[in-house]
Design a protein around this motif. Structure first.
Motif, short mmCIF file in Angstrom:
data_model
loop_
_atom_site.label_atom_id
_atom_site.label_comp_id
_atom_site.label_asym_id
_atom_site.label_seq_id
_atom_site.Cartn_x
_atom_site.Cartn_y
_atom_site.Cartn_z
N THR A 109 0.87 -1.17 0.00
CA THR A 109 0.00 0.00 0.00
C THR A 109 0.90 1.22 0.00
OG1 THR A 109 -1.75 -1.15 1.20
CG2 THR A 109 -1.81 1.26 1.23
N LYS B 291 1.70 5.19 0.13
CA LYS B 291 1.11 6.31 0.86
C LYS B 291 1.85 7.59 0.53
CE LYS B 291 -0.68 3.66 4.70
NZ LYS B 291 -0.77 3.54 6.14
N GLY C 75 2.58 10.80 2.57
CA GLY C 75 2.49 11.12 4.00
C GLY C 75 1.95 9.89 4.70
N ASP C 76 0.88 10.04 5.44
CA ASP C 76 0.25 8.91 6.11
C ASP C 76 -1.01 8.45 5.42
OD1 ASP C 76 2.17 8.81 8.12
OD2 ASP C 76 1.12 10.28 9.36
N SER C 77 -1.29 8.96 4.23
CA SER C 77 -2.58 8.72 3.59
C SER C 77 -2.46 7.89 2.32
CB SER C 77 -3.23 10.06 3.22
OG SER C 77 -3.41 10.85 4.37
N VAL C 78 -3.45 7.02 2.13
CA VAL C 78 -3.57 6.33 0.86
C VAL C 78 -4.15 7.31 -0.15
CG1 VAL C 78 -3.85 4.07 1.95
CG2 VAL C 78 -5.88 5.41 1.36
N PHE C 79 -4.07 6.98 -1.41
CA PHE C 79 -4.55 7.86 -2.47
C PHE C 79 -5.04 6.99 -3.62
CE2 PHE C 79 -0.20 6.87 -3.19
CZ PHE C 79 -0.06 6.76 -4.56
N GLU C 80 -5.72 7.61 -4.57
CA GLU C 80 -6.19 6.85 -5.73
C GLU C 80 -5.17 6.92 -6.84
OE1 GLU C 80 -9.94 6.49 -8.81
OE2 GLU C 80 -10.11 7.81 -7.07
N LYS D 221 -7.30 2.57 -3.58
CA LYS D 221 -6.75 2.73 -2.22
C LYS D 221 -5.23 2.57 -2.23
CE LYS D 221 -11.02 1.11 -0.21
NZ LYS D 221 -11.73 -0.07 0.24
N SER D 222 -4.62 2.80 -3.36
CA SER D 222 -3.17 2.72 -3.59
C SER D 222 -2.54 1.39 -3.17
CB SER D 222 -2.44 3.92 -2.96
OG SER D 222 -2.60 4.01 -1.57
#
Length: 107
Positions: free
Chosen positions: A14, A16, A18-23, A60-61
């Motif tokens: 997965t 990310k 930063g701390d975020s998933v992305f499309e 969700k990467s």
């Protein structure tokens, strides 16, 4: 993460920002390679990653790398890096993860 040289390898990652998933868009080009720990040469690959691999969810990467054994049939056993690059409409982002190449002994 250990990768046995000459074996077919499947890795779920997965990505990310930063701390975020992305499309990751369907039109993006995702590539992966195993590079030496100094980032000066490619040891295996590069391979193009498919959004159609079972288990992947680019919304969700989450990507699934399928690295064929012929790509990892190197004679080197060493710490290395897995390099993953997403090129989405000209915006290119690269990630690295530590891996160790290990020679299998069972024939």
């Amino acid at each position: 993460m250990d990768i046995v040289t000459g074996d077919d390898t499947e890795i779920e990652i997965t990505l990310k920002i930063g701390d975020s998933v992305f499309e990751i868009s369907d039109a993006a080009i995702v590539k992966a390679a195993i590079v030496n720990k100094f980032h000066t040469s490619i040891l295996a690959g590069p391979i193009t990653v498919s959004r159609l691999e079972v288990g992947s969810d680019w919304s969700k990467s989450l990507i699934v790398l399928k690295i064929p054994g012929r790509s990892t049939a190197v004679k080197i056993t060493t710490p290395a890096k897995l390099e993953v690059q997403v090129n989405d409409a000209g915006k290119k982002i690269t990630w690295f993860a530590d891996v160790t190449l290990i020679q299998g002994l069972i024939q």
